[in-house]
Design a protein around this motif. Structure first.
Motif, PDB file in Angstrom:
ATOM      1  N   ALA A 292       0.804  -1.239  -0.093  1.00 30.72           N
ATOM      2  CA  ALA A 292      -0.053   0.056  -0.105  1.00 30.72           C
ATOM      3  C   ALA A 292       0.980   1.166  -0.083  1.00 30.72           C
ATOM      4  O   ALA A 292       0.725   2.246  -0.679  1.00 30.72           O
ATOM      5  CB  ALA A 292      -0.912  -0.163   1.166  1.00 30.72           C
ATOM      6  N   LEU A 293       1.878   1.308   0.957  1.00 25.75           N
ATOM      7  CA  LEU A 293       2.889   2.351   1.036  1.00 25.75           C
ATOM      8  C   LEU A 293       3.534   2.534  -0.485  1.00 25.75           C
ATOM      9  O   LEU A 293       4.194   3.807  -0.715  1.00 25.75           O
ATOM     10  CB  LEU A 293       3.844   2.091   1.926  1.00 25.75           C
ATOM     11  CG  LEU A 293       3.287   2.015   3.441  1.00 25.75           C
ATOM     12  CD1 LEU A 293       4.591   1.843   4.325  1.00 25.75           C
ATOM     13  CD2 LEU A 293       2.636   3.420   3.835  1.00 25.75           C
ATOM     14  N   GLY A 294       3.549   1.741  -1.562  1.00 29.41           N
ATOM     15  CA  GLY A 294       4.145   1.886  -2.603  1.00 29.41           C
ATOM     16  C   GLY A 294       5.257   1.036  -3.156  1.00 29.41           C
ATOM     17  O   GLY A 294       5.968   1.134  -4.161  1.00 29.41           O
ATOM     18  N   PHE A 295       5.652  -0.005  -2.018  1.00 31.18           N
ATOM     19  CA  PHE A 295       6.716  -0.977  -2.479  1.00 31.18           C
ATOM     20  C   PHE A 295       5.902  -1.700  -3.683  1.00 31.18           C
ATOM     21  O   PHE A 295       5.090  -2.389  -3.298  1.00 31.18           O
ATOM     22  CB  PHE A 295       7.340  -1.821  -1.463  1.00 31.18           C
ATOM     23  CG  PHE A 295       7.977  -0.985  -0.569  1.00 31.18           C
ATOM     24  CD1 PHE A 295       9.296  -0.695  -0.623  1.00 31.18           C
ATOM     25  CD2 PHE A 295       7.459  -0.359   0.584  1.00 31.18           C
ATOM     26  CE1 PHE A 295      10.039   0.015   0.099  1.00 31.18           C
ATOM     27  CE2 PHE A 295       8.336   0.673   1.545  1.00 31.18           C
ATOM     28  CZ  PHE A 295       9.544   0.760   1.231  1.00 31.18           C
ATOM     29  N   ILE A 381      -5.495  -5.750  -0.462  1.00 30.56           N
ATOM     30  CA  ILE A 381      -6.657  -5.446   0.310  1.00 30.56           C
ATOM     31  C   ILE A 381      -6.737  -6.531   1.536  1.00 30.56           C
ATOM     32  O   ILE A 381      -6.956  -6.296   2.471  1.00 30.56           O
ATOM     33  CB  ILE A 381      -7.834  -5.317  -0.449  1.00 30.56           C
ATOM     34  CG1 ILE A 381      -7.505  -3.941  -1.124  1.00 30.56           C
ATOM     35  CG2 ILE A 381      -9.053  -5.030   0.315  1.00 30.56           C
ATOM     36  CD1 ILE A 381      -8.536  -3.719  -2.303  1.00 30.56           C
TER      37      ILE A 381
ATOM     38  N   LEU B  59      -5.817   1.282  -4.333  1.00 27.14           N
ATOM     39  CA  LEU B  59      -5.675  -0.258  -3.609  1.00 27.14           C
ATOM     40  C   LEU B  59      -6.617  -1.036  -4.596  1.00 27.14           C
ATOM     41  O   LEU B  59      -6.278  -2.174  -4.713  1.00 27.14           O
ATOM     42  CB  LEU B  59      -6.136  -0.178  -2.355  1.00 27.14           C
ATOM     43  CG  LEU B  59      -4.759   0.549  -1.537  1.00 27.14           C
ATOM     44  CD1 LEU B  59      -5.200   0.411   0.103  1.00 27.14           C
ATOM     45  CD2 LEU B  59      -3.496  -0.253  -1.596  1.00 27.14           C
ATOM     46  N   ASP B  60      -7.576  -0.248  -5.083  1.00 31.36           N
ATOM     47  CA  ASP B  60      -8.737  -1.431  -5.771  1.00 31.36           C
ATOM     48  C   ASP B  60      -8.977  -0.824  -6.914  1.00 31.36           C
ATOM     49  O   ASP B  60      -8.789   0.524  -7.153  1.00 31.36           O
ATOM     50  CB  ASP B  60      -9.763  -1.673  -4.860  1.00 31.36           C
ATOM     51  CG  ASP B  60     -10.440  -2.933  -4.989  1.00 31.36           C
ATOM     52  OD1 ASP B  60     -10.307  -3.500  -6.035  1.00 31.36           O
ATOM     53  OD2 ASP B  60     -11.350  -3.347  -4.358  1.00 31.36           O
ATOM     54  N   GLU B  79      -0.442  -1.754 -13.159  1.00 31.06           N
ATOM     55  CA  GLU B  79      -0.124  -2.186 -11.865  1.00 31.06           C
ATOM     56  C   GLU B  79       1.017  -1.651 -11.118  1.00 31.06           C
ATOM     57  O   GLU B  79       0.951  -0.932 -10.032  1.00 31.06           O
ATOM     58  CB  GLU B  79      -0.139  -3.752 -11.805  1.00 31.06           C
ATOM     59  CG  GLU B  79      -0.250  -4.168 -10.222  1.00 31.06           C
ATOM     60  CD  GLU B  79      -1.464  -3.834  -9.433  1.00 31.06           C
ATOM     61  OE1 GLU B  79      -2.588  -3.892  -9.833  1.00 31.06           O
ATOM     62  OE2 GLU B  79      -1.307  -3.433  -8.283  1.00 31.06           O
ATOM     63  N   THR B  83       1.004   1.662  -8.532  1.00 30.17           N
ATOM     64  CA  THR B  83       1.756   1.450  -7.198  1.00 30.17           C
ATOM     65  C   THR B  83       2.694   2.739  -6.981  1.00 30.17           C
ATOM     66  O   THR B  83       2.943   3.184  -5.740  1.00 30.17           O
ATOM     67  CB  THR B  83       2.799   0.017  -7.146  1.00 30.17           C
ATOM     68  OG1 THR B  83       1.871  -0.820  -7.403  1.00 30.17           O
ATOM     69  CG2 THR B  83       3.470   0.039  -5.975  1.00 30.17           C
ATOM     70  N   ARG B  86       0.410   5.577  -5.771  1.00 29.77           N
ATOM     71  CA  ARG B  86       0.142   5.782  -4.362  1.00 29.77           C
ATOM     72  C   ARG B  86       1.542   6.133  -3.618  1.00 29.77           C
ATOM     73  O   ARG B  86       1.232   6.948  -2.618  1.00 29.77           O
ATOM     74  CB  ARG B  86      -0.058   4.208  -4.100  1.00 29.77           C
ATOM     75  CG  ARG B  86      -1.394   3.639  -4.216  1.00 29.77           C
ATOM     76  CD  ARG B  86      -1.730   2.524  -3.539  1.00 29.77           C
ATOM     77  NE  ARG B  86      -0.600   1.523  -3.432  1.00 29.77           N
ATOM     78  CZ  ARG B  86      -0.806   0.430  -4.408  1.00 29.77           C
ATOM     79  NH1 ARG B  86      -1.722   0.349  -5.096  1.00 29.77           N
ATOM     80  NH2 ARG B  86       0.008  -0.677  -4.249  1.00 29.77           N
ATOM     81  N   ALA B  87       2.606   5.661  -4.063  1.00 31.15           N
ATOM     82  CA  ALA B  87       3.742   6.134  -3.281  1.00 31.15           C
ATOM     83  C   ALA B  87       3.882   7.612  -3.125  1.00 31.15           C
ATOM     84  O   ALA B  87       4.394   8.143  -2.042  1.00 31.15           O
ATOM     85  CB  ALA B  87       4.822   5.485  -3.874  1.00 31.15           C
ATOM     86  N   PRO B 112       8.346   4.999   3.486  1.00 34.28           N
ATOM     87  CA  PRO B 112       7.916   5.446   2.200  1.00 34.28           C
ATOM     88  C   PRO B 112       9.086   6.287   1.442  1.00 34.28           C
ATOM     89  O   PRO B 112       9.146   6.415   0.250  1.00 34.28           O
ATOM     90  CB  PRO B 112       6.759   6.271   2.506  1.00 34.28           C
ATOM     91  CG  PRO B 112       6.379   6.118   3.852  1.00 34.28           C
ATOM     92  CD  PRO B 112       7.579   5.611   4.498  1.00 34.28           C
ATOM     93  N   LEU B 115      11.343   5.054  -1.208  1.00 31.79           N
ATOM     94  CA  LEU B 115      10.986   4.830  -2.642  1.00 31.79           C
ATOM     95  C   LEU B 115      11.469   6.050  -3.597  1.00 31.79           C
ATOM     96  O   LEU B 115      11.005   6.059  -4.465  1.00 31.79           O
ATOM     97  CB  LEU B 115       9.531   4.637  -2.559  1.00 31.79           C
ATOM     98  CG  LEU B 115       8.957   3.304  -1.972  1.00 31.79           C
ATOM     99  CD1 LEU B 115       7.726   2.980  -1.683  1.00 31.79           C
ATOM    100  CD2 LEU B 115       9.488   2.066  -3.056  1.00 31.79           C
TER     101      LEU B 115
END
Lengths: 387, 238
Positions: A292-295, A381, B59-60, B79, B83, B86-87, B112, B115
Motif C-alpha cells: 500500500a505504501l508503494g513498494f 486489500i 488499492l482497488d 499495476e 503502485t 500511491r507512493a 515511504p 522509494l
C-alpha cells in the motif's frame, strides 16, 4: 527497496526457527563439504604423486604396477639408459620397485589388504617431500621396514618397534615412520627391494621401474626408446597421466558425493522454503502495508529472497567453519585398482568452497523463491485485513 | 473553500465475485471532493465505505466508471504505475496502525521515503519534521511495542505525511483507541487538514469523529444516502 535490516531483524525476532533452519543448512553444507573435501584429498594425493619428468615403466598393456611385472634384467637395462637425471653423487634417479599386497590386521582386529613396496634408494627422491618423521630409515637385508604415518595409525604392529607379519615367510620390523607430501606413497609400507623380492619369492622380476628424465627432450626420448623397443615389450607412462588413470575411487566418490549433496540440498531447500512460507504467512499484513505504501511486487520479491539467502548464507558459513577443524581428518578406504588400504586426507580447497557456495545459493534462491512469489501475489486489500 | 475538484467519481460500480455470484458493493456512485476537504465516510458495516476508500486510494479498481484523483484517471494506470502513484500521492492511516514491528519509529516513518531518490540526510530531515508534527520527535528510537496505541497511530500518521502526499486516507483511525487518544488523533488530522491543506478521507463509525470532518457522506448498500457539509470546518484556500 525494502531495507535489509527489516529482514535481518525479522530473522532475529523469530530466532528459534532461524536457528533451526541455519543449523539444518549448516549440517547439509558441512556433510557435503566433508565428502568433497575427501574427494579433493584423493585427487590431491594422486596429483602429488605424479612429477612431470617422471616415468613409470610397466609391462605393455597392464593398467597398473600390480599387474605389470616384468623381467628384472630388462629393468636393469632401463636403469642404464641415457637421459635419466642424476642425483648429487652422479647416480641415476631411477629405481626398481616390487609390490606385494598381503592381508594385514588393523588395530581394531579387522583385516584388509596393504601395499608393501620394495624400493631402492632412488625411490625416495622420486616421491615429493619424502621424509622420515619418526625413527630411522630401514637398512637393507635386515628385514626392516618403514611405514607411512597414516598407515601406522591404522594397522596392528605398524608403530615403531612393531612387527608386521604377512603369512609365514614375510615379516618386517618397523623402524621408521614417513610422510611423502600427501602422495599415494602415504598409503604404503616400504621395505628394501631385495628383502621384498626374497620374502615373496619373486626374485628376478620387478613390478615397475620409476625414473626421472633429465630434461623434457630426454623424457620424450626415454619414452620412445622404452615404448619402441620390441625386446622390452614395456610401456613408459607419464606419472601424471598414470595417476590420473588410477583415480577411479575419486570418480566414484565424486559421483556419490554429488548425488548425496544434491539430495541433501533438496531437503534443505524444503526446510528453508518451510521457514520462509511461515515468515510470509505471519507477515501478511506487513506485506500488504508495504505494498500500500508503494513498494512494488519486485521489491517484495527481492526482500523475501534476500531473507532466504541470508538464512542460508548463515547456515553455509557455519557449515564451512565447522569443516575447518576437520582439515587434519584422514580416512581409510580401498583402492579400487589394488584393493589395498588407501588413506585420504581431507583437503579444504576450491572444490569444497565452491560446493558450499553453490549449495548455499541453491538453497537460498530455490528455498526462498516460492514463498517470495506467494508474498508477491498477495492481494493487497486482503493482506491488509489479515490479523 | 477551494472549489477545485480533487477527487471525482463518475458512475462507479464495484462488484466482487464469489464463485459464480456477483456481489455488488458500490452502485452508480458519483462523487466530487474538493481540494483540501476533510471528508468522513459513514455507514453500516458492508455499506461500501472501505471499498470506496480503497478505490480512491488506488488499492482497488472499479468494475465500471471512472475514478479521477488530482486529474489522474486511475483506470489508465498499470499495476506498476498505480503502485508508484500511491507512493507519491497517498498517505495511509490504518485502524490497527500497521507499523512494522521490527523497525523503530524513525525507520517506520522513513519507509515511504526509501522509494524516493532523497539523500540520507534529506530523508532524516523529513522524518524528523514529520515526527515533530505528530509530537513524537523524542520517540524516534522506540519500537512500536514500546509505544502506546495513540503514539503508534501518531507514528503511522507521520509515515503517512512524510512524503507530503496530496491525499490522506484513514480507515477507522480511532477505532482501536481510547477516547482521549482518539481525540488527540482527530486533533492531529484536523491540524493536517487546516494547517497543511491535506485532503483527507476518513472512514469512521464514530459520529464524534465524523463531526471533526468538513463534510460527512453516508453510504448504505453501496449508494450515497446523505451528504452533509459543515462550512465552518473547511479551510481557507491557500
Amino acid at each position: 527497496m525494502v531495507p535489509l535490516k527489516y529482514n535481518v531483524r525479522n530473522l532475529r525476532v523469530r530466532w528459534k526457527t532461524t536457528m533451526m533452519t541455519v543449523l539444518g543448512t549448516a549440517l547439509v553444507v558441512w556433510s557435503s563439504c566433508i565428502l568433497f573435501g575427501l574427494v579433493q584429498g584423493l585427487e590431491y594425493s594422486l596429483k602429488a604423486s605424479g612429477e612431470p619428468f617422471d616415468l613409470i615403466v610397466v609391462r605393455k598393456g597392464s593398467s597398473n604396477e600390480n599387474t605389470g611385472g616384468f623381467d628384472a634384467v630388462k629393468a636393469d637395462d632401463i636403469l642404464n639408459l641415457p637421459g635419466i637425471a642424476r642425483d648429487d653423487q652422479g647416480r641415476p634417479i631411477a629405481a626398481k620397485e616390487t609390490l606385494n599386497i598381503p592381508v594385514a590386521e588393523r588395530a581394531n582386529g579387522t583385516r584388509t589388504n596393504v601395499i608393501i613396496r620394495g624400493v631402492q634408494p632412488a625411490s625416495r627422491l622420486l616421491r615429493p617431500d619424502f621424509k622420515i618423521v619418526e625413527g630411522q630409515d630401514f637398512q637393507p637385508g635386515k628385514g626392516e621396514c618403514i611405514v607411512s604415518r597414516n598407515l601406522s595409525r591404522i594397522f596392528k604392529g605398524a608403530q615403531i618397534g612393531g612387527l608386521l607379519q604377512f603369512g609365514e615367510k614375510e615379516q618386517y620390523r618397523v623402524v621408521g615412520i614417513f610422510t611423502a607430501g600427501g602422495s599415494a606413497a602415504e598409503s604404503e609400507v616400504w621395505a628394501d627391494f631385495t628383502d621384498v623380492q626374497r620374502n615373496t619369492g619373486r626374485t628376478g622380476t620387478v613390478s615397475c621401474v620409476q625414473l626421472r628424465a633429465a630434461s623434457p627432450q630426454d623424457l620424450d626420448a626415454l619414452k620412445k626408446t622404452i615404448d619402441g623397443d620390441t625386446q622390452f615389450r614395456l610401456e613408459a607412462k607419464n606419472e601424471i597421466e598414470y595417476y590420473a588413470s588410477q583415480n577411479t575411487s575419486g570418480a566414484f566418490l565424486k559421483a556419490a558425493g554429488t548425488l548425496i549433496a544434491v539430495l541433501l540440498t533438496f531437503g534443505a531447500m524444503f526446510a528453508a522454503a518451510n521457514t520462509m512460507f511461515a515468515a510470509v504467512k505471519s507477515r501478511t499484513r506487513e506485506i500488504g502495508t508495504m505494498r500500500a505504501l508503494g513498494f512494488s511486487q519486485f521489491d517484495i520479491l527481492v526482500s523475501f529472497l534476500s531473507e532466504s539467502l541470508i538464512l542460508c548464507f548463515l547456515g553455509g558459513a557455519l557449515g564451512v567453519l565447522a569443516t575447518l577443524p576437520l582439515s587434519a581428518l584422514t580416512i581409510e578406504t580401498s583402492n579400487f585398482n589394488t584393493f589395498a588400504a588407501m588413506t585420504i586426507s581431507f583437503r579444504f580447497g576450491p572444490l569444497v568452497l565452491g560446493t558450499a557456495i553453490i549449495m548455499t545459493l541453491l538453497m537460498g534462491v530455490f528455498g526462498g523463491m516460492f514463498p517470495a512469489i506467494r508474498a508477491v501475489r498477495l492481494d493487497v486489500i486482503r493482506a491488509l485485513r489479515e490479523l | 473553500m477551494s472549489q477545485t475538484a480533487s477527487i471525482e467519481l463518475q458512475g462507479v460500480d464495484k462488484e466482487y465475485r464469489r464463485d459464480d455470484f456477483k456481489i455488488p458493493v458500490l452502485t452508480g456512485l458519483d462523487l466530487t471532493v474538493a481540494e483540501g476537504e476533510f471528508l468522513a465516510l459513514m455507514g453500516p458495516s458492508g455499506s461500501g465505505k472501505t471499498t470506496l476508500l480503497n478505490l480512491i486510494a488506488g488499492l482497488d479498481r472499479s468494475t465500471r466508471g471512472k475514478v479521477i484523483v488530482h486529474g489522474q484517471d486511475l483506470g489508465d494506470l498499470s499495476e506498476a504505475e498505480i503502485t508508484r502513484w500511491r507512493a507519491h500521492n497517498v498517505g495511509f492511516i490504518f485502524q490497527t496502525y500497521n507499523l512494522i514491528p521490527v523497525l523503530t519509529a524513525f525507520e517506520n516513518v522513513e519507509l515511504p521515503l526509501l522509494l524516493t531518490s532523497l539523500s540520507k540526510r534529506k530523508r532524516r530531515d523529513n522524518v524528523m519534521t514529520a515526527l515533530k508534527v505528530v509530537g513524537l520527535k523524542d520517540r524516534e528510537h522506540h519500537y512500536p511495542r514500546q509505544l502506546s496505541g495513540g503514539q503508534e497511530q501518531r507514528v503511522a500518521i507521520a509515515r503517512a505525511i512524510v512524503t507530503d502526499p496530496y491525499l490522506l486516507v484513514a480507515d477507522e483511525p480511532t477505532g482501536d483507541l481510547d477516547r482521549t487518544s482518539a481525540g488527540e488523533i482527530l486533533d492531529l488530522l484536523e491540524q493536517l487538514n487546516q494547517e497543511f491543506q491535506k485532503t483527507i478521507l476518513m472512514v469512521t463509525h464514530d459520529p464524534l469523529a465524523a463531526e471533526r470532518a468538513s463534510r460527512t457522506l453516508h453510504l448504505d448498500k453501496g449508494q450515497l444516502v446523505d451528504d452533509k457539509v459543515r462550512e465552518a470546518r473547511v479551510p481557507a484556500a491557500s
